[in-house]
Design a protein around this motif. Structure first.
Motif, PDB file in Angstrom:
ATOM      1  N   LEU A   1     -15.506 -13.609 -19.747  1.00 16.64           N
ATOM      2  CA  LEU A   1     -16.176 -12.371 -19.355  1.00 16.64           C
ATOM      3  C   LEU A   1     -16.137 -12.189 -17.851  1.00 16.64           C
ATOM      4  O   LEU A   1     -15.915 -11.076 -17.345  1.00 16.64           O
ATOM      5  N   ALA A   2     -16.349 -13.276 -17.101  1.00 10.75           N
ATOM      6  CA  ALA A   2     -16.340 -13.201 -15.639  1.00 10.75           C
ATOM      7  C   ALA A   2     -14.969 -12.780 -15.123  1.00 10.75           C
ATOM      8  O   ALA A   2     -14.865 -11.958 -14.205  1.00 10.75           O
ATOM      9  N   SER A   3     -13.911 -13.325 -15.712  1.00  6.31           N
ATOM     10  CA  SER A   3     -12.557 -12.959 -15.286  1.00  6.31           C
ATOM     11  C   SER A   3     -12.265 -11.491 -15.585  1.00  6.31           C
ATOM     12  O   SER A   3     -11.688 -10.779 -14.750  1.00  6.31           O
ATOM     13  N   CYS A   4     -12.680 -11.033 -16.751  1.00  3.73           N
ATOM     14  CA  CYS A   4     -12.503  -9.624 -17.107  1.00  3.73           C
ATOM     15  C   CYS A   4     -13.334  -8.734 -16.189  1.00  3.73           C
ATOM     16  O   CYS A   4     -12.890  -7.659 -15.766  1.00  3.73           O
ATOM     17  N   LEU A   5     -14.531  -9.204 -15.861  1.00  2.00           N
ATOM     18  CA  LEU A   5     -15.421  -8.448 -14.990  1.00  2.00           C
ATOM     19  C   LEU A   5     -14.786  -8.201 -13.628  1.00  2.00           C
ATOM     20  O   LEU A   5     -15.006  -7.148 -13.011  1.00  2.00           O
ATOM     21  N   ALA A   6     -13.987  -9.146 -13.137  1.00  2.00           N
ATOM     22  CA  ALA A   6     -13.350  -8.982 -11.824  1.00  2.00           C
ATOM     23  C   ALA A   6     -12.535  -7.700 -11.775  1.00  2.00           C
ATOM     24  O   ALA A   6     -12.561  -6.968 -10.775  1.00  2.00           O
ATOM     25  N   ILE A   7     -11.794  -7.416 -12.844  1.00  2.12           N
ATOM     26  CA  ILE A   7     -10.995  -6.183 -12.881  1.00  2.12           C
ATOM     27  C   ILE A   7     -11.909  -4.968 -12.957  1.00  2.12           C
ATOM     28  O   ILE A   7     -11.726  -3.975 -12.240  1.00  2.12           O
ATOM     29  N   ASP A   8     -12.928  -5.035 -13.816  1.00  2.00           N
ATOM     30  CA  ASP A   8     -13.844  -3.902 -13.959  1.00  2.00           C
ATOM     31  C   ASP A   8     -14.593  -3.614 -12.660  1.00  2.00           C
ATOM     32  O   ASP A   8     -14.878  -2.454 -12.348  1.00  2.00           O
ATOM     33  N   LEU A   9     -14.935  -4.654 -11.912  1.00  2.00           N
ATOM     34  CA  LEU A   9     -15.625  -4.461 -10.633  1.00  2.00           C
ATOM     35  C   LEU A   9     -14.789  -3.618  -9.680  1.00  2.00           C
ATOM     36  O   LEU A   9     -15.304  -2.720  -9.004  1.00  2.00           O
ATOM     37  N   VAL A  10     -13.503  -3.900  -9.619  1.00  2.00           N
ATOM     38  CA  VAL A  10     -12.621  -3.164  -8.712  1.00  2.00           C
ATOM     39  C   VAL A  10     -12.365  -1.756  -9.240  1.00  2.00           C
ATOM     40  O   VAL A  10     -12.323  -0.788  -8.469  1.00  2.00           O
ATOM     41  N   VAL A  11     -12.211  -1.617 -10.558  1.00  3.09           N
ATOM     42  CA  VAL A  11     -12.015  -0.293 -11.143  1.00  3.09           C
ATOM     43  C   VAL A  11     -13.239   0.590 -10.876  1.00  3.09           C
ATOM     44  O   VAL A  11     -13.108   1.759 -10.494  1.00  3.09           O
ATOM     45  N   ALA A  12     -14.449   0.043 -11.050  1.00  2.00           N
ATOM     46  CA  ALA A  12     -15.670   0.806 -10.803  1.00  2.00           C
ATOM     47  C   ALA A  12     -15.761   1.210  -9.340  1.00  2.00           C
ATOM     48  O   ALA A  12     -16.179   2.335  -9.014  1.00  2.00           O
TER      49      ALA A  12
ATOM     50  N   SER B   1     -21.781   2.106 -17.533  1.00  2.00           N
ATOM     51  CA  SER B   1     -21.524   3.253 -18.404  1.00  2.00           C
ATOM     52  C   SER B   1     -20.086   3.730 -18.315  1.00  2.00           C
ATOM     53  O   SER B   1     -19.516   4.176 -19.309  1.00  2.00           O
ATOM     54  N   GLY B   2     -19.498   3.650 -17.120  1.00  2.00           N
ATOM     55  CA  GLY B   2     -18.122   4.100 -16.951  1.00  2.00           C
ATOM     56  C   GLY B   2     -17.120   3.081 -17.441  1.00  2.00           C
ATOM     57  O   GLY B   2     -16.227   3.389 -18.242  1.00  2.00           O
ATOM     58  N   CYS B   3     -17.258   1.840 -16.978  1.00  2.00           N
ATOM     59  CA  CYS B   3     -16.328   0.783 -17.397  1.00  2.00           C
ATOM     60  C   CYS B   3     -16.805   0.047 -18.644  1.00  2.00           C
ATOM     61  O   CYS B   3     -16.067  -0.773 -19.196  1.00  2.00           O
ATOM     62  N   ARG B   4     -18.036   0.294 -19.038  1.00  2.00           N
ATOM     63  CA  ARG B   4     -18.604  -0.264 -20.289  1.00  2.00           C
ATOM     64  C   ARG B   4     -18.404  -1.779 -20.363  1.00  2.00           C
ATOM     65  O   ARG B   4     -17.973  -2.326 -21.382  1.00  2.00           O
ATOM     66  N   ILE B   5     -18.754  -2.444 -19.262  1.00  2.00           N
ATOM     67  CA  ILE B   5     -18.517  -3.885 -19.208  1.00  2.00           C
ATOM     68  C   ILE B   5     -19.346  -4.655 -20.234  1.00  2.00           C
ATOM     69  O   ILE B   5     -18.963  -5.748 -20.650  1.00  2.00           O
ATOM     70  N   GLU B   6     -20.477  -4.081 -20.642  1.00  2.00           N
ATOM     71  CA  GLU B   6     -21.314  -4.784 -21.623  1.00  2.00           C
ATOM     72  C   GLU B   6     -20.750  -4.686 -23.037  1.00  2.00           C
ATOM     73  O   GLU B   6     -21.280  -5.320 -23.959  1.00  2.00           O
TER      74      GLU B   6
ATOM     75  N   THR C   1     -18.881  12.294 -14.549  1.00  2.00           N
ATOM     76  CA  THR C   1     -17.876  13.249 -15.028  1.00  2.00           C
ATOM     77  C   THR C   1     -16.477  12.830 -14.589  1.00  2.00           C
ATOM     78  O   THR C   1     -15.492  13.127 -15.283  1.00  2.00           O
ATOM     79  N   LEU C   2     -16.384  12.117 -13.467  1.00  2.00           N
ATOM     80  CA  LEU C   2     -15.063  11.686 -13.005  1.00  2.00           C
ATOM     81  C   LEU C   2     -14.465  10.640 -13.942  1.00  2.00           C
ATOM     82  O   LEU C   2     -13.297  10.736 -14.330  1.00  2.00           O
ATOM     83  N   TRP C   3     -15.254   9.619 -14.335  1.00  2.00           N
ATOM     84  CA  TRP C   3     -14.660   8.594 -15.203  1.00  2.00           C
ATOM     85  C   TRP C   3     -14.331   9.170 -16.589  1.00  2.00           C
ATOM     86  O   TRP C   3     -13.362   8.770 -17.208  1.00  2.00           O
ATOM     87  N   ARG C   4     -15.132  10.124 -17.057  1.00  2.00           N
ATOM     88  CA  ARG C   4     -14.793  10.771 -18.331  1.00  2.00           C
ATOM     89  C   ARG C   4     -13.504  11.574 -18.195  1.00  2.00           C
ATOM     90  O   ARG C   4     -12.653  11.588 -19.090  1.00  2.00           O
TER      91      ARG C   4
ATOM     92  N   ALA D   1      -4.172  -0.426 -16.774  1.00  2.00           N
ATOM     93  CA  ALA D   1      -4.704   0.038 -18.060  1.00  2.00           C
ATOM     94  C   ALA D   1      -6.197   0.318 -17.976  1.00  2.00           C
ATOM     95  O   ALA D   1      -6.683   1.330 -18.504  1.00  2.00           O
ATOM     96  N   PHE D   2      -6.936  -0.553 -17.307  1.00  2.00           N
ATOM     97  CA  PHE D   2      -8.383  -0.374 -17.184  1.00  2.00           C
ATOM     98  C   PHE D   2      -8.706   0.875 -16.375  1.00  2.00           C
ATOM     99  O   PHE D   2      -9.642   1.615 -16.692  1.00  2.00           O
ATOM    100  N   PHE D   3      -7.966   1.128 -15.295  1.00  2.00           N
ATOM    101  CA  PHE D   3      -8.269   2.290 -14.467  1.00  2.00           C
ATOM    102  C   PHE D   3      -7.859   3.581 -15.175  1.00  2.00           C
ATOM    103  O   PHE D   3      -8.545   4.597 -15.069  1.00  2.00           O
ATOM    104  N   ALA D   4      -6.745   3.545 -15.899  1.00  2.00           N
ATOM    105  CA  ALA D   4      -6.290   4.749 -16.600  1.00  2.00           C
ATOM    106  C   ALA D   4      -7.298   5.196 -17.649  1.00  2.00           C
ATOM    107  O   ALA D   4      -7.494   6.395 -17.872  1.00  2.00           O
ATOM    108  N   GLN D   5      -7.974   4.234 -18.296  1.00  2.00           N
ATOM    109  CA  GLN D   5      -8.973   4.551 -19.318  1.00  2.00           C
ATOM    110  C   GLN D   5     -10.208   3.680 -19.092  1.00  2.00           C
ATOM    111  O   GLN D   5     -10.426   2.697 -19.805  1.00  2.00           O
ATOM    112  N   PRO D   6     -11.024   4.033 -18.112  1.00  2.00           N
ATOM    113  CA  PRO D   6     -12.147   3.165 -17.748  1.00  2.00           C
ATOM    114  C   PRO D   6     -13.175   2.960 -18.843  1.00  2.00           C
ATOM    115  O   PRO D   6     -13.840   1.929 -18.877  1.00  2.00           O
ATOM    116  N   THR D   7     -13.310   3.922 -19.763  1.00  2.00           N
ATOM    117  CA  THR D   7     -14.328   3.768 -20.812  1.00  2.00           C
ATOM    118  C   THR D   7     -13.794   3.114 -22.078  1.00  2.00           C
ATOM    119  O   THR D   7     -14.549   2.883 -23.022  1.00  2.00           O
ATOM    120  N   ALA D   8     -12.499   2.803 -22.113  1.00  2.00           N
ATOM    121  CA  ALA D   8     -11.877   2.274 -23.335  1.00  2.00           C
ATOM    122  C   ALA D   8     -12.195   0.798 -23.532  1.00  2.00           C
ATOM    123  O   ALA D   8     -12.417   0.050 -22.578  1.00  2.00           O
TER     124      ALA D   8
END
Length: 453
Positions: free
Chosen positions: A343-354, A328-333, A427-430, A18-25
């Motif tokens: 937050l750290a556990s969620c960040l683990a997924i975002d780190l790999v997606v980024a 900006s792409g995964c909008r982790i903040e 432009t790729l993540w968008r 889900a995170f990779f399919a919509q990285p900015t969501a």
């Protein structure tokens, strides 16, 4: 996978997809506004078995496998701040700027493996912490403490982690690379203890006032290197940053073997290194000249070798692109979770997606003729081509990856004009965000096409 519970593994896979399919969501948007799935995701991140390092273990293992396919690999390390000031209810955060600023968040120090050409192979180390508010404003006391009691230890920790990878892939030579903040004598000591360990390449910090041994005694490093004979010139692409425009800079190169003297605060022996000085020959009128003084454990004696070290250091910029993709792409903040551990556990997924977004960006440039099926599922690339070609009939076989990547980037605003070069991560993540919805629509009207896992 390190998670012991199969249900947790299934949940992790669903969230990663889900995170990779919509990285900015946002979290709820990525889960299609499903209240049950969103609640389950919050429980997942709160589970004590789910930690940052546990979730990253499979990625570390895959990074190691990718590293072994290359003779030389760079490991860039850097620090960034994650600002969660907009979420004051989150517990476990700490100050990230000055006391007067008052911003709260976490500090992130990451180490990213790269090929010398800048293709990201994956993460090697992640360090995440919250600063102690009571320790702010104690700079004078910090100077008297050993490095083991300072945040500066993060640079040595990254190098030691790189050394662990080096022992596991002896046929590959690893080079740990860092910017001026890493100019620590203790790091040079660490890097020269084991001849079979990884190499080190850092940019010297002028404010450390390094001294080197010469025939006449002791001389300042920043006086000694610029006085060495010119050995040649090298063109380096300088990326845009802040108000600085991207440009191709011609740098004049000088090099010398040096014997670096320890600072007065340490009782230590001098260290033998190689130093490369590079300064822009004709800087732009509206900006400062690029000037680097690089220190390395890698033997450097010729113009070709010095130019290679310069290119290695320039590849370090990819970790800054990675940070931009992460924020900006995964909008982790923008992640809204109740405590820093979640937050750290969620960040683990975002780190790999980024990382994967950056990897796709680089792979589309370096291997454009690969079939796009190496990165996209069948329904994804067919939806992409049906939409961009305005036809209901998709291609029979996977088109080239380079062409597919440009089409995804155009969905994200890339114009693709003759002088625009390659599409970037932004432009790729968008584009990936839009491709998700195109694929969902394609599946409705083409139910016979197999979907993703």
């Amino acid at each position: 996978m390190a998670l012991p519970d199969g249900r947790l593994r299934t949940r992790l896979i669903r969230l990663a997809e889900a995170f990779f399919a919509q990285p900015t969501a946002t979290l709820s948007s990525a889960l299609q506004g499903d209240a049950g799935q969103t609640k389950a995701a919050y429980r997942f991140f709160k589970n004590p078995q789910v930690t940052l390092q546990t979730l990253l273990q499979p990625h570390y293992q895959n990074t190691l496998a990718r590293i072994t396919a290359h003779p030389w690999v760079l490991v860039a390390q850097d620090t960034t701040s994650l600002n969660y000031a907009a979420h004051p209810a989150t517990s476990g955060l700490g100050p990230i700027n000055t006391r007067a600023d008052g911003a709260l968040g976490l500090k992130l120090h990451d180490s990213l493996a790269l090929t010398p050409e800048g293709v990201p192979l994956g993460l090697v180390d992640i360090q995440l912490w919250a600063r102690d508010a009571e320790a702010m404003g104690q700079a004078r006391q910090r100077k008297q403490r050993p490095i083991e009691e300072k945040e500066s230890l993060r640079w040595l920790t990254s190098f030691r982690r790189t050394a662990e990878f080096q022992r596991l892939c002896p046929q590959t030579r690893l080079v740990n690379i860092a910017d001026r903040e890493s100019d620590l004598y203790e790091l040079f000591q660490e890097a020269t203890r084991d001849p079979q360990g990884p190499h080190l390449l850092i940019r010297a910090n002028r404010t450390t006032q390094r001294q080197v041994e010469i025939d006449e005694g002791i001389a300042p490093l920043w006086d000694y290197l610029p006085a060495q004979p010119l050995i040649g010139r090298q063109l380096i692409q300088i990326p845009s940053r802040g108000g600085r425009k991207a440009r191709l800079a011609e740098l004049a190169l000088r090099l010398a073997p040096i014997r670096l003297q320890p600072p007065k605060r340490l009782q230590a022996e001098p260290i033998d290194l190689w130093a490369i000085h590079a300064i822009e020959s004709c800087p732009p009128e509206e900006g400062d000249a690029v000037e680097w003084l690089l220190l390395t454990t890698v033997p450097t004696q010729t113009l070709e070798e010095a130019s290679e070290r310069l290119g290695w250091y320039a590849a370090r910029w990819n970790i800054e692109v990675y940070h931009r993709t992460l924020k900006s792409g995964c909008r982790i903040e923008d992640r809204r979770l109740g405590d820093a551990d979640s937050l750290a556990s969620c960040l683990a997924i975002d780190l790999v997606v980024a990382w994967r977004i950056l990897y796709l960006t680089k792979l589309g440039r370096e291997a454009p003729d690969l079939p796009c099926s190496v990165c996209f599922e069948v329904d994804e690339w067919k939806a992409l081509y049906c939409y961009t070609d305005k036809t209901p009939v998709p291609p029979e076989s996977p088109p080239p990856l380079g062409d597919a990547m440009r089409r995804v980037a155009k969905l994200g605003g890339f114009l693709g004009r003759k002088g625009d070069g390659h599409p970037g991560a932004t432009t790729l993540w968008r584009g990936l965000d839009k491709l998700y919805y195109l694929t969902e629509g394609f599946r409705i009207f083409h139910p016979s096409v197999p979907g993703g896992p």
